[in-house]
Design a protein around this motif. Structure first.
Motif, PDB file in Angstrom:
ATOM      1  N   ARG A 158      45.662  35.849  28.194  1.00  0.00           N
ATOM      2  CA  ARG A 158      45.072  34.601  27.723  1.00  0.00           C
ATOM      3  C   ARG A 158      46.145  33.520  27.555  1.00  0.00           C
ATOM      4  O   ARG A 158      45.906  32.351  27.858  1.00  0.00           O
ATOM      5  CB  ARG A 158      44.312  34.822  26.429  1.00  0.00           C
ATOM      6  CG  ARG A 158      43.070  35.709  26.628  1.00  0.00           C
ATOM      7  CD  ARG A 158      42.425  36.113  25.316  1.00  0.00           C
ATOM      8  NE  ARG A 158      41.829  34.994  24.624  1.00  0.00           N
ATOM      9  CZ  ARG A 158      40.615  34.507  24.874  1.00  0.00           C
ATOM     10  NH1 ARG A 158      39.875  35.042  25.821  1.00  0.00           N
ATOM     11  NH2 ARG A 158      40.146  33.501  24.175  1.00  0.00           N
ATOM     12  N   LEU A 211      45.117  37.550  37.907  1.00  0.00           N
ATOM     13  CA  LEU A 211      45.900  36.566  37.173  1.00  0.00           C
ATOM     14  C   LEU A 211      47.180  36.221  37.921  1.00  0.00           C
ATOM     15  O   LEU A 211      47.567  35.061  38.003  1.00  0.00           O
ATOM     16  CB  LEU A 211      46.202  37.076  35.761  1.00  0.00           C
ATOM     17  CG  LEU A 211      46.859  36.083  34.811  1.00  0.00           C
ATOM     18  CD1 LEU A 211      46.100  34.766  34.739  1.00  0.00           C
ATOM     19  CD2 LEU A 211      46.975  36.708  33.428  1.00  0.00           C
ATOM     20  N   GLN A 237      47.014  32.220  31.023  1.00  0.00           N
ATOM     21  CA  GLN A 237      45.953  31.326  31.490  1.00  0.00           C
ATOM     22  C   GLN A 237      46.066  29.973  30.788  1.00  0.00           C
ATOM     23  O   GLN A 237      45.941  28.922  31.419  1.00  0.00           O
ATOM     24  CB  GLN A 237      44.597  31.952  31.226  1.00  0.00           C
ATOM     25  CG  GLN A 237      43.442  31.170  31.787  1.00  0.00           C
ATOM     26  CD  GLN A 237      42.115  31.864  31.523  1.00  0.00           C
ATOM     27  OE1 GLN A 237      42.058  33.054  31.253  1.00  0.00           O
ATOM     28  NE2 GLN A 237      41.046  31.113  31.596  1.00  0.00           N
ATOM     29  N   TRP A 253      38.285  33.106  34.534  1.00  0.00           N
ATOM     30  CA  TRP A 253      37.609  32.614  33.334  1.00  0.00           C
ATOM     31  C   TRP A 253      36.560  33.606  32.846  1.00  0.00           C
ATOM     32  O   TRP A 253      36.446  33.866  31.653  1.00  0.00           O
ATOM     33  CB  TRP A 253      36.929  31.280  33.606  1.00  0.00           C
ATOM     34  CG  TRP A 253      37.793  30.073  33.483  1.00  0.00           C
ATOM     35  CD1 TRP A 253      38.976  29.955  32.797  1.00  0.00           C
ATOM     36  CD2 TRP A 253      37.551  28.800  34.060  1.00  0.00           C
ATOM     37  NE1 TRP A 253      39.478  28.691  32.930  1.00  0.00           N
ATOM     38  CE2 TRP A 253      38.619  27.957  33.700  1.00  0.00           C
ATOM     39  CE3 TRP A 253      36.544  28.297  34.855  1.00  0.00           C
ATOM     40  CZ2 TRP A 253      38.701  26.625  34.098  1.00  0.00           C
ATOM     41  CZ3 TRP A 253      36.623  26.977  35.249  1.00  0.00           C
ATOM     42  CH2 TRP A 253      37.692  26.154  34.874  1.00  0.00           C
ATOM     43  N   ALA A 299      40.130  39.643  27.829  1.00  0.00           N
ATOM     44  CA  ALA A 299      41.515  39.832  28.265  1.00  0.00           C
ATOM     45  C   ALA A 299      42.455  40.000  27.067  1.00  0.00           C
ATOM     46  O   ALA A 299      42.163  39.553  25.961  1.00  0.00           O
ATOM     47  CB  ALA A 299      41.956  38.638  29.104  1.00  0.00           C
ATOM     48  N   SER A 309      38.236  36.475  31.125  1.00  0.00           N
ATOM     49  CA  SER A 309      39.207  36.158  30.071  1.00  0.00           C
ATOM     50  C   SER A 309      38.681  36.432  28.661  1.00  0.00           C
ATOM     51  O   SER A 309      39.476  36.631  27.750  1.00  0.00           O
ATOM     52  CB  SER A 309      39.679  34.717  30.182  1.00  0.00           C
ATOM     53  OG  SER A 309      38.638  33.817  29.901  1.00  0.00           O
ATOM     54  N   ASP A 345      42.535  43.053  37.061  1.00  0.00           N
ATOM     55  CA  ASP A 345      42.683  41.840  36.248  1.00  0.00           C
ATOM     56  C   ASP A 345      44.075  41.245  36.388  1.00  0.00           C
ATOM     57  O   ASP A 345      44.231  40.023  36.500  1.00  0.00           O
ATOM     58  CB  ASP A 345      42.390  42.131  34.780  1.00  0.00           C
ATOM     59  CG  ASP A 345      40.908  42.351  34.514  1.00  0.00           C
ATOM     60  OD1 ASP A 345      40.081  41.981  35.363  1.00  0.00           O
ATOM     61  OD2 ASP A 345      40.586  42.899  33.445  1.00  0.00           O
TER      62      ASP A 345
END
Length: 181
Positions: free
Chosen positions: A103, A40, A106, A92, A98, A95, A36
């Motif tokens: 978050r 990101l 993002q 997405w 997440a 998320s 993850d």
């Protein structure tokens, strides 16, 4: 990004990625801690490049309408499995579970696109190129339209291609934003 677009996240392993970039999977995990985080960070890198390009497009001389067209052109994916958009879709999707920090990161990416569009709309309104709309509300609606259409292009939904999406958005802008002349 290319490996995710080509294989999808579910088929991407840290070992395969490590082989591709000449590192061990342990080395990748040392720097990124998880898949993850790797996703990101890759998105942040990609967005940094797009942000610089977006900044150049928005700073160039000319009317707000031409720069809005350039913004839309940059936003919409090139086609099915566009690497940047495939990455966004993966982020997405993940998320919802997440951590808050992820978050927030993002949201910062999304916020940059939104702020740039709001500023462009406000400029066009002040110059009389655009109708006097609320730039923040209009930007939210236009970006939602762009996101929806872009997802269709990125996943390869039959009957939706980049050219059709650009035509739909152009028509929407003409009907809802352009000042009567």
């Amino acid at each position: 990004m290319d490996m995710i677009a080509e294989r999808g996240l579910e088929k991407l392993t840290m070992a395969a990625l490590g082989r591709e970039v000449g590192m061990s999977s342990g080395h990748l995990l040392y720097y990124f801690h998880s898949k993850d985080e790797l996703l990101l960070r890759t998105l942040e890198w990609s967005e940094g490049r797009l942000g610089a390009e977006r900044g150049r497009l928005l700073a160039r001389p000319g009317g707000a309408r031409e720069r809005l067209d350039a913004y839309v052109d940059l936003y919409v994916p090139d086609g099915h499995r566009d690497p940047h958009w495939t990455l966004w879709l993966e982020v997405w999707n993940r998320s919802q579970n997440a951590a808050e920090d992820a978050r927030d990161r993002q949201a910062a990416i999304e916020g940059a696109w939104h702020r740039d569009l709001v500023a462009l709309l406000a400029e066009g309104i002040s110059r009389g190129e655009f109708r006097p709309v609320d730039p923040d509300r209009y930007a939210a609606r236009l970006r939602a339209l762009l996101d929806g259409f872009s997802i269709h292009v990125a996943i390869g939904l039959r009957g939706t291609d980049r050219g059709q999406v650009l035509a739909h958005v152009r028509e929407f802008v003409e009907q809802t934003l352009l000042a009567d002349t």
